[in-house]
Design an enzyme around this catalytic site. Structure first.
Site, PDB file in Angstrom:
ATOM      1  N   HIS A 119       0.810  -1.210   0.000  1.00 15.21           N
ATOM      2  CA  HIS A 119       0.000   0.000   0.000  1.00 15.21           C
ATOM      3  C   HIS A 119       0.846   1.264   0.000  1.00 15.21           C
ATOM      4  CE1 HIS A 119       0.837   0.754   4.322  1.00 15.21           C
ATOM      5  NE2 HIS A 119       0.805  -0.568   4.413  1.00 15.21           N
ATOM      6  N   ASP A 120       0.402   2.249  -0.759  1.00 13.11           N
ATOM      7  CA  ASP A 120       0.988   3.593  -0.785  1.00 13.11           C
ATOM      8  C   ASP A 120       2.383   3.655  -1.394  1.00 13.11           C
ATOM      9  OD1 ASP A 120      -1.236   4.981   0.763  1.00 13.11           O
ATOM     10  OD2 ASP A 120      -0.591   3.512   2.249  1.00 13.11           O
ATOM     11  N   GLY A 137       5.016  -1.003   2.834  1.00 10.10           N
ATOM     12  CA  GLY A 137       4.188   0.172   2.616  1.00 10.10           C
ATOM     13  C   GLY A 137       4.987   1.455   2.506  1.00 10.10           C
TER      14      GLY A 137
END
Length: 254
Positions: A119-120, A137
């Site tokens: 994520h991200d 992340g």
């Protein structure tokens, strides 16, 4: 061609000349650009936008819920550029509201089998992530970086442009542009790669001098930065390092 054995939600936006194989699942908020090939047994979910000319091999998962325990189902995004290759079992997770709310992948990248992009993450262009590479992340990977097989990157690390990470490395610090690293140790610059990409002799000579300043002259990063800033006035390639170091927050591989 869309296989009759695939599930493609009626609200999904599918471009022209897109092929989708059997047993593939395409969610409602997915957009797939022209000339993209999606193999069998692929899952693409969430608010996901995929550009043109991508090749997505079997068992890839893009846009799935991330593995951050703080994630509570917010409508975050996954954005993919053009002409990428996602080999078998690559996973790309959607972003979180703790960051910009999106995971971003650029264009012309090769992600070999079993790569994970968490994520991200923000992944640039012309990057190679070899088999089993894992980005935790919020990792940022800049253009033309190469990661050797089975390398793992700690969350929030920044991987500089044209850098090279040796296979099997565990990276806990930022890797400056052009630098070759194994684990958290720098061992030179990626001069051969730079030559292949058109860097001329004066630029490479300037980078050799910059590497000596940063890693061989016994200076801390803070002490080396003003020296590099002076060198950067004469070399745009060195200025890239200066700009990178100014925004590095984790410290760099030494």
């Amino acid at each position: 061609m869309i296989s009759p054995l695939a599930f493609v939600h009626e609200n999904a936006r599918i471009g022209s000349n897109v092929s989708i194989g059997p047993w593939t699942y395409i969610d409602a908020d997915v957009e797939i650009g022209d000339d993209t090939e999606v193999a069998s047994h692929v899952v693409i979910k969430g608010r996901t936008k995929i550009g043109k000319g991508n090749r997505i091999f079997q068992f890839v998962s893009i846009g799935e819920e991330n593995q951050d325990k703080k994630y509570a189902g917010e409508p975050t995004e996954t954005i993919i550029g053009d002409n990428n290759i996602f080999r078998e079992c690559v996973t790309v997770h959607r972003g979180t509201t703790q960051d910009e709310g999106k995971t971003v992948v650029g264009s012309n990248n090769l992600f070999m089998a079993y790569v994970h992009i968490a994520h991200d993450c923000v992944v640039g262009d012309n990057i190679i992530l070899a088999n089993y590479v894992g980005l935790a992340g919020h990792v940022h990977v800049e253009d033309w970086a190469i990661a050797g097989a089975m390398s793992g990157y700690h969350q929030f690390c920044r991987v500089g442009a044209h850098s090279f990470t040796a296979a099997g490395s565990i990276v806990l610090k930022d890797i400056p542009p052009y630098v070759m690293a194994r684990h958290n140790e720098a061992f030179g610059m990626n001069y051969e790669g730079l030559k292949r990409r058109g860097f001329d002799k004066p630029a490479i000579q300037a980078l050799r001098k910059a590497y000596k300043t940063l890693y061989r002259d016994g200076l801390t990063t803070e002490q080396a930065l003003p020296v590099l800033a002076e060198q950067g006035k004469e070399s745009p390639a060195v200025q890239v390092i200066v700009d990178y170091l100014a925004k590095s927050s984790r410290g760099i591989v030494r």
